[in-house]
Design an enzyme around this catalytic site. Structure first.
Site, PDB file in Angstrom:
ATOM      1  CB  SER A  16      -0.941   0.015   1.212  1.00  0.00           C
ATOM      2  OG  SER A  16      -0.200  -0.127   2.417  1.00  0.00           O
ATOM      3  CE1 TYR A 162      12.249  -4.222  10.336  1.00  0.00           C
ATOM      4  CE2 TYR A 162      14.542  -3.572  10.542  1.00  0.00           C
ATOM      5  CZ  TYR A 162      13.419  -3.782   9.759  1.00  0.00           C
ATOM      6  OH  TYR A 162      13.475  -3.557   8.413  1.00  0.00           O
TER       7      TYR A 162
HETATM    8  P1  NAP Z   1       6.366   1.065   5.252  1.00  0.00           P
HETATM    9  O1  NAP Z   1       6.488   2.328   4.484  1.00  0.00           O
HETATM   10  O2  NAP Z   1       5.969   1.152   6.691  1.00  0.00           O
HETATM   11  O3  NAP Z   1       5.397   0.050   4.528  1.00  0.00           O
HETATM   12  C1  NAP Z   1       5.073  -1.157   5.174  1.00  0.00           C
HETATM   13  C2  NAP Z   1       4.054  -1.921   4.373  1.00  0.00           C
HETATM   14  O4  NAP Z   1       3.747  -3.109   5.118  1.00  0.00           O
HETATM   15  C3  NAP Z   1       2.774  -1.154   4.162  1.00  0.00           C
HETATM   16  O5  NAP Z   1       2.282  -1.387   2.865  1.00  0.00           O
HETATM   17  C4  NAP Z   1       1.839  -1.758   5.214  1.00  0.00           C
HETATM   18  O6  NAP Z   1       0.494  -1.733   4.724  1.00  0.00           O
HETATM   19  C5  NAP Z   1       2.339  -3.195   5.254  1.00  0.00           C
HETATM   20  N1  NAP Z   1       1.942  -3.891   6.474  1.00  0.00           N
HETATM   21  C6  NAP Z   1       2.268  -3.623   7.764  1.00  0.00           C
HETATM   22  N2  NAP Z   1       1.621  -4.465   8.597  1.00  0.00           N
HETATM   23  C7  NAP Z   1       0.873  -5.285   7.807  1.00  0.00           C
HETATM   24  C8  NAP Z   1      -0.028  -6.351   8.064  1.00  0.00           C
HETATM   25  N3  NAP Z   1      -0.298  -6.764   9.322  1.00  0.00           N
HETATM   26  N4  NAP Z   1      -0.611  -6.978   7.021  1.00  0.00           N
HETATM   27  C9  NAP Z   1      -0.351  -6.575   5.739  1.00  0.00           C
HETATM   28  N5  NAP Z   1       0.473  -5.570   5.433  1.00  0.00           N
HETATM   29  C10 NAP Z   1       1.078  -4.931   6.458  1.00  0.00           C
HETATM   30  O7  NAP Z   1       7.787   0.285   5.276  1.00  0.00           O
HETATM   31  P2  NAP Z   1       8.979   0.186   4.198  1.00  0.00           P
HETATM   32  O8  NAP Z   1      10.128   1.025   4.690  1.00  0.00           O
HETATM   33  O9  NAP Z   1       8.457   0.364   2.824  1.00  0.00           O
HETATM   34  O10 NAP Z   1       9.429  -1.313   4.443  1.00  0.00           O
HETATM   35  C11 NAP Z   1       9.016  -2.367   3.599  1.00  0.00           C
HETATM   36  C12 NAP Z   1       9.826  -3.600   3.953  1.00  0.00           C
HETATM   37  O11 NAP Z   1      11.223  -3.314   3.762  1.00  0.00           O
HETATM   38  C13 NAP Z   1       9.691  -4.035   5.418  1.00  0.00           C
HETATM   39  O12 NAP Z   1       9.653  -5.426   5.500  1.00  0.00           O
HETATM   40  C14 NAP Z   1      10.938  -3.462   6.052  1.00  0.00           C
HETATM   41  O13 NAP Z   1      11.304  -4.180   7.203  1.00  0.00           O
HETATM   42  C15 NAP Z   1      11.942  -3.636   4.925  1.00  0.00           C
HETATM   43  N6  NAP Z   1      13.118  -2.785   5.008  1.00  0.00           N
HETATM   44  C16 NAP Z   1      13.022  -1.444   4.850  1.00  0.00           C
HETATM   45  C17 NAP Z   1      14.162  -0.648   4.893  1.00  0.00           C
HETATM   46  C18 NAP Z   1      14.123   0.834   4.652  1.00  0.00           C
HETATM   47  O14 NAP Z   1      15.204   1.425   4.563  1.00  0.00           O
HETATM   48  N7  NAP Z   1      12.958   1.460   4.509  1.00  0.00           N
HETATM   49  C19 NAP Z   1      15.406  -1.246   5.165  1.00  0.00           C
HETATM   50  C20 NAP Z   1      15.467  -2.629   5.347  1.00  0.00           C
HETATM   51  C21 NAP Z   1      14.324  -3.391   5.246  1.00  0.00           C
HETATM   52  P3  NAP Z   1      -0.834  -1.503   5.600  1.00  0.00           P
HETATM   53  O15 NAP Z   1      -0.475  -0.606   6.747  1.00  0.00           O
HETATM   54  O16 NAP Z   1      -1.758  -0.902   4.595  1.00  0.00           O
HETATM   55  O17 NAP Z   1      -1.260  -2.872   6.009  1.00  0.00           O
END
Ligand code: NAP
Length: 249
Positions: A16, A162
């Site tokens: 999303s 995490y």
């Molecule tokens: P984000 O902006 O918070 O997006 C998180 C996504 O996960 C949203 O679409 C949210 O959608 C969904 N989500 C959360 N809880 C959920 C649930 N119970 N069921 C279904 N969907 C759920 O985070 P992001 O930074 O894009 O991170 C995405 C992934 O990359 C994560 O796994 C994160 O750990 C990983 N990551 C990110 C970074 C970084 O630098 N940003 C670095 C390393 C790893 P809804 O709230 O609509 O459900």
């Protein structure tokens, strides 16, 4: 423009906003029909909905299905996967991207935060993976990708819920690659090489200042996911990949 994923179907959990939305759009741009799965159907505290991401894909000429999915609920996951198969006829690619961030020190971590990290980042990956495997197997092969983090190996920086939840997911996927080799299914983990300043990071990153050279554009994860999505068990499998390093190879 080449469309290496033409005719394939991808299920992107956590699509999303943030990295998941970028990956969903990149897979669609490469020709895949994409199930845009997450909980947000209407705008809440954070921007981004499954409908808006699906609309962007269709506006760009792609195929997308917004599906409500809470990865912590077995019933919700099973229902979302069944709706995807009913609409697109199968599933070839999974991106298990849904994630929550909690970087607080162990001593001050509330139990509910610890449990939420494990519920979404570990059990959520297990549930979506378990639900799609029979469908990917039925296609004769495909690719499963779990989004993890470089923090797993940074033990010199300490411990938090995490990193522990993501470490468990890496172990799950590394072993699963072996289990699914005979089914011709590639199983890999993928993380950003640096930090992607998404909505989730800005809210949950604890106000940590990121120097400009450590900031990664979200498109790097999109390109890496398109590459891994093309794999089967004869290609890249059983690995932990970093977006920019993978692109550079
Ligand atoms: P984000 O902006 O918070 O997006 C998180 C996504 O996960 C949203 O679409 C949210 O959608 C969904 N989500 C959360 N809880 C959920 C649930 N119970 N069921 C279904 N969907 C759920 O985070 P992001 O930074 O894009 O991170 C995405 C992934 O990359 C994560 O796994 C994160 O750990 C990983 N990551 C990110 C970074 C970084 O630098 N940003 C670095 C390393 C790893 P809804 O709230 O609509 O459900």
């Amino acid at each position: 423009m080449t469309r290496p994923l033409e005719g394939r179907v991808a299920f992107v959990a956590g699509a999303s906003r943030g990295i998941g939305a970028t990956i969903a759009e990149a897979l669609a741009g490469a020709g895949a029909a994409v199930a845009v799965a997450a909980r947000s159907e209407v705008e809440g505290k954070l921007p981004g909905t499954i409908g808006a991401v699906a609309q962007r894909i269709t506006d760009a000429g792609g195929r997308a299905l917004p599906v409500r999915c809470d990865v912590t609920s077995e019933e919700s996951v099973e229902d979302a996967v069944a709706r995807t198969v009913a609409e697109f006829g199968g599933i070839d690619i999974l991106v298990a991207n849904a994630g929550v961030l909690w970087m607080g020190p162990v001593e001050t971590t509330p139990l509910r935060r610890w449990q939420l990290c494990l519920d979404v980042n570990t059990t959520g990956v297990f549930l979506v993976t378990r639900a799609v495997i029979p469908h990917v197997r039925a296609r004769g092969g495909g690719s499963l990708i779990a989004v993890t983090t470089t923090g797993v190996t940074m033990t010199d920086l300490g411990a938090n819920a995490y990193w522990v939840s993501k470490a468990a997911t890496e172990r799950l996927y590394l072993g699963l690659a072996n289990d699914l080799k005979a089914d011709n299914i590639a199983v890999n983990c993928l993380s950003p090489s640096r930090v992607v300043l998404t909505e989730g990071w800005l809210v949950g990153g604890g106000g940590v200042e990121i120097p400009p050279e450590m900031i990664e554009p979200p498109e790097a994860m999109g390109a890496a996911a398109v590459l891994l999505a093309q794999q089967d068990a004869g290609g890249i499998t059983g690995t932990i990949q970093r977006s920019e390093a993978l692109a550079a190879e």
